[in-house]
Design an enzyme around this catalytic site. Structure first.
Site, PDB file in Angstrom:
ATOM      1  N   ASP A 262       0.752  -1.424   0.026  1.00  8.99           N
ATOM      2  CA  ASP A 262      -0.342   0.052   0.044  1.00  8.99           C
ATOM      3  C   ASP A 262       0.748   1.043   0.316  1.00  8.99           C
ATOM      4  O   ASP A 262       1.700   1.320  -0.311  1.00  8.99           O
ATOM      5  CB  ASP A 262      -1.111   0.125   1.000  1.00  8.99           C
TER       6      ASP A 262
HETATM    7  C1  BGC Z   1      -4.886   3.630   0.484  1.00  9.10           C
HETATM    8  C2  BGC Z   1      -5.074   2.296  -1.204  1.00  9.10           C
HETATM    9  C3  BGC Z   1      -4.791   3.357  -2.303  1.00  9.10           C
HETATM   10  C4  BGC Z   1      -3.305   3.914  -1.919  1.00  9.10           C
HETATM   11  C5  BGC Z   1      -2.912   5.189  -3.424  1.00  9.10           C
HETATM   12  C6  BGC Z   1      -3.532   3.730   0.044  1.00  9.10           C
HETATM   13  O1  BGC Z   1      -3.582   5.292   0.743  1.00  9.10           O
HETATM   14  O2  BGC Z   1      -4.834   2.664   1.542  1.00  9.10           O
HETATM   15  O3  BGC Z   1      -6.295   1.605  -0.758  1.00  9.10           O
HETATM   16  O4  BGC Z   1      -4.817   2.401  -2.936  1.00  9.10           O
HETATM   17  O5  BGC Z   1      -3.287   4.764  -1.034  1.00  9.10           O
HETATM   18  O6  BGC Z   1      -4.045   6.195  -4.255  1.00  9.10           O
END
Ligand code: BGC
Length: 761
Positions: A262
């Site tokens: 993530d």
């Molecule tokens: C989120 C993810 C997301 C990623 C990219 C993170 O803060 O937890 O779900 O895909 O950001 O935007």
């Protein structure tokens, strides 16, 4: 001449990436280039060639290109309710809107994997045509607690429903030749302190509940990528866990794809690469250097790096960017709006109906509630979508031929003009993770009384929006506010005293309290956050043009205090103003273990999540059971048959859940007066003698096609033997309990249904 020949020979000597020469390319990459492939473009440390500053505006991340070896950059963008990219770009009048589909919870409420696959196909087409390679979705975490701020992105409290809906979504998106990233792996069930919280979960609960949805999706649909979560699991960061990523994901389940962190997740880059977390997104200079230093200092084996680079290249060669796909930037948004509409139609859950629905469009309708005029299409944070429009209920009803009570309609329109302006001012100052400002509910007492004279019925919409980065507040989000209750009370009093019905529409991303007010409503329709076409779908359902066929993907209990995880979930916002940095408990890389539910969360309820808990221990605390939903018609079920299926023929659902098992068939007949779809839910009650088992567990489900009045169909439900097994912690393996099982075809988790005994040998 000689120089020319030499130059030609040199050019020929440098190979470029192909599907069949990945090992050779890996052998030619320098350590710096390998680090540049693995650590995303958020890092600028890789100097020179290949930094992707084009990407797609508003996408989430990209990998570095290595042009000398023909390795392109690939682009990741959110997910999961549609593609999230910037809708406008400097220097052009052209817009880049994406379809805002219904939220994950609503897709699961359809209980219809083929329909979700169709949604996935439409979404994936936008991914392809806007030049993105991988969509960051679906979200397959379990609804452990109703206050989790991201539940709307997730499907269900049940891993089978979540897993099969996720698999369908992935299959649909990937049919376009673009990737998905199933997230957040795993046990990411609260937003508070999400980067540092340690989920303390038994291995049985992990295997049977929290990992199971991912397992089903991986086995059935092989997502191109999987995203590790921000949290720790039993003391080890999810992205740094060889057990999770290598033992379970790759060895046990046969995952063939690439693992991505993530965004900014985890701390120890070397540990991540060693664990098998291939791509570090979004990337930073420190991550890039950390990787290189770890190899140079002998803390990270180059073989581990090469394994990750190999998997990264295996992903890259599948991507449209590698294949040189010439994207149009013009997907058919109108066609996709239709798909959005169909999905929303099927995800509506009718919870209560005391003769109030269907209603209209004839006569006069009193439309109340600020949310009727400011519909909520989806949640906030990375799961939000820049959709071209949102059809609110006022517009949906007007387009559907309803006549609205004019004085009320005028009052709301005027009031909402000011409220919209106020909300825009506040939202403009807020960060994207914070709650979106909502119009304040208003109680136009005099107009309600007058409308009750003129109108034939009242529709009242209540709304809730929340999202990434913050869990919900029990008092302000789960419970109704005083002015909302007042609106319902006054509307019910005015309309009921004239023998007229009141319908409440819940435009919500997750469960709200029902106890305090449900008796005031004659009908309750949950329309979730239905995407851009929401108002049309709700209007069609209210009038009966669409017969509701959604079913709850979670239990609605009689109150938060009855939730099995209530004692182990943060409630810190109740007495303190929201302050994100206060909850960031990181001190360098030191993990803090002092504050319960913030630094760590004990999953004391184990496997007893949702209906598994309520059905076994607290049936009387259920307001609306898992799997519940009403229809405008009636169905009769009969002729339930269970037959044993030997291993060789066990492929009734997919290649993944094959092997031996049982085929259950049920005849479903529409015995009512209008066409409709029904859902048969197959629960299994295990003997539970040698093992601790919930009173029943969902093992299969099927949605019928649209059945005309009098029409019948047979539904097939396959239950594999292996799906009856439980994780035995002492033995560290799955164990199948022998004895007499009960197969129950039921309308919901609390329904007796019709059943059949099965002796499992
Ligand atoms: C989120 C993810 C997301 C990623 C990219 C993170 O803060 O937890 O779900 O895909 O950001 O935007």
């Amino acid at each position: 001449m000689l120089t020319l020949v030499l130059a030609a020979a040199l050019t020929v000597a440098t190979p470029v990436l192909r599907e069949d020469n990945i090992p050779e390319i890996v052998s030619l990459l320098t350590l710096e280039e390998k680090a540049a492939i693995l650590v995303g473009c958020g890092s600028t440390a890789f100097d020179g060639i290949g930094r992707n500053d084009i990407g797609v505006q508003g996408s989430a991340g990209a990998t570095h290109a290595i042009p000398r070896l023909g390795i392109p950059s690939i682009v990741f963008a959110d997910g999961p309710a549609g593609l999230r990219i910037d809708p406008v770009r400097p220097g052009t009048e052209k817009t880049f809107y994406c379809t805002g589909f219904p939220i994950g919870t609503m897709l699961a409420s359809t209980w219809n994997p083929s329909l979700v696959e169709e949604v996935g196909r439409a979404m994936g087409n936008e991914v392809l045509e806007y030049g993105v390679d991988v969509l960051l979705g679906p979200g397959a975490n379990i609804h452990r607690n109703p206050l989790c701020g991201r539940n709307f992105e997730y499907f269900s409290e049940d891993p089978l429903l979540a897993g099969l809906i996720a698999a369908a979504y992935i299959g649909g998106v990937q049919s376009n030749g673009v990737g998905t990233s199933i997230k957040h792996f795993a046990a990411n069930n609260q937003e508070l302190n999400r980067l540092h919280n340690d989920a303390r979960v038994s291995e049985r609960a992990l295997r049977e509940i929290y990992l199971r949805a991912f397992e089903i999706a991986v086995r059935e649909a092989q997502p191109w990528t999987l995203m590790t979560s921000y949290n720790y699991i039993n003391g080890v960061h999810a992205s740094e866990s060889p057990w999770l990523l290598t033992e379970v994901l790759r060895k046990d389940w046969g995952f063939l794809g690439t693992v991505v962190t993530d965004w900014g997740g985890g701390y120890d880059t070397a540990a991540q690469i060693h664990a098998g977390n291939d791509l570090i997104q979004s990337g930073s200079d420190s991550r890039y250097h950390a990787l290189i230093d770890a190899v140079r200092e002998g803390r990270l084996a180059i073989e581990d790096v090469d394994a990750c680079v190999t998997r990264a290249l295996q992903l890259i060669v599948k991507c449209p960017s590698f294949k040189g796909y010439r994207f149009s930037e013009a997907p058919d948004l109108e066609a996709h709006a239709e798909v959005c509409r169909t999905a929303a139609d099927e995800g509506m859950v009718l919870l209560k109906n005391k003769g109030a629905l269907p209603a209209g469009p004839e006569g006069v309708t009193a439309l109340l509630g600020v949310t009727s005029y400011a519909f909520i299409a989806g949640g906030t944070g990375s799961g939000d979508v820049h959709r071209p429009y949102v059809v609110d209920l006022q517009q949906g009803l007007s387009d559907g031929g309803f006549t609205l009570d004019a004085p009320l309609d005028e009052f709301y329109k005027e009031y909402m003009e000011d409220e919209r302006w106020r909300c825009a001012m506040i939202d403009g100052k807020n960060s994207w993770v914070i709650d979106r400002e909502r119009p304040i509910e208003v109680v136009p007492s005099g107009l309600i009384k007058a409308a009750a004279e003129r109108a034939d019925r009242a529709f009242v919409t209540l709304g809730r929006v929340f999202g990434e980065g913050k869990d919900r507040d029990l008092h302000y989000s789960y419970h109704l506010q005083d002015n909302e209750l007042q609106l319902l009370r006054e509307t019910a009093a005015a309309f009921h005293s004239r023998g007229k019905k009141v319908t409440v529409i819940l435009n919500i991303g997750g469960v709200v309290d029902m106890q305090e007010w449900q008796d005031l409503a004659d009908a309750i329709l949950v329309c979730w956050q239905p995407g851009e076409e929401g108002g049309h779908s709700v209007a069609a359902t209210l009038s009966g043009a669409v017969n509701p066929s959604g079913r709850l993907p979670m239990t609605i209990s009689k109150g938060y205090e009855f939730e099995p995880s209530a004692a182990n979930f943060p409630r810190v916002f109740e007495d303190k103003p929201f302050n994100y940095s206060f909850y960031r408990r990181l001190e360098g890389n030191k993990k803090d273990y002092t504050v319960k539910d913030v630094d760590y969360t004990d999953y004391e309820e184990g496997i007893y999540v949702g209906y598994r808990y309520f059905g076994t221990y607290a049936p009387k605390h259920v307001a609306y059971p898992f799997g519940y939903g009403l229809s405008y018609t009636t169905f009769r079920w009969h002729g339930m048959k269970v037959s044993e299926v030997p291993a060789a023929d066990g492929d009734h659902t997919s290649s993944a859940i094959s092997a031996a098992g049982y085929l259950v068939t049920v005849e479903v007949k529409n015995t009512g007066k209008v066409a409709g779809k029904d859902v048969v839910e197959l629960y299994v009650k295990a003997p539970g003698r040698d093992m601790d088992k919930p009173s029943r567990e969902l093992k299969a489900f099927a949605k019928t096609p649209l059945l005309q009045p009098g029409e019948s169909c047979t539904v097939d439900l396959f239950v594999s033997l292996e799906s009856l097994a439980s994780w035995n912690e002492a033995k560290g393996t799955w164990v199948l309990e022998h004895g007499r099982y009960r197969f129950i075809a039921a309308r919901n988790a609390a329904d007796r249904g019709i059943s059949h005994g099965v002796q499992v040998k």
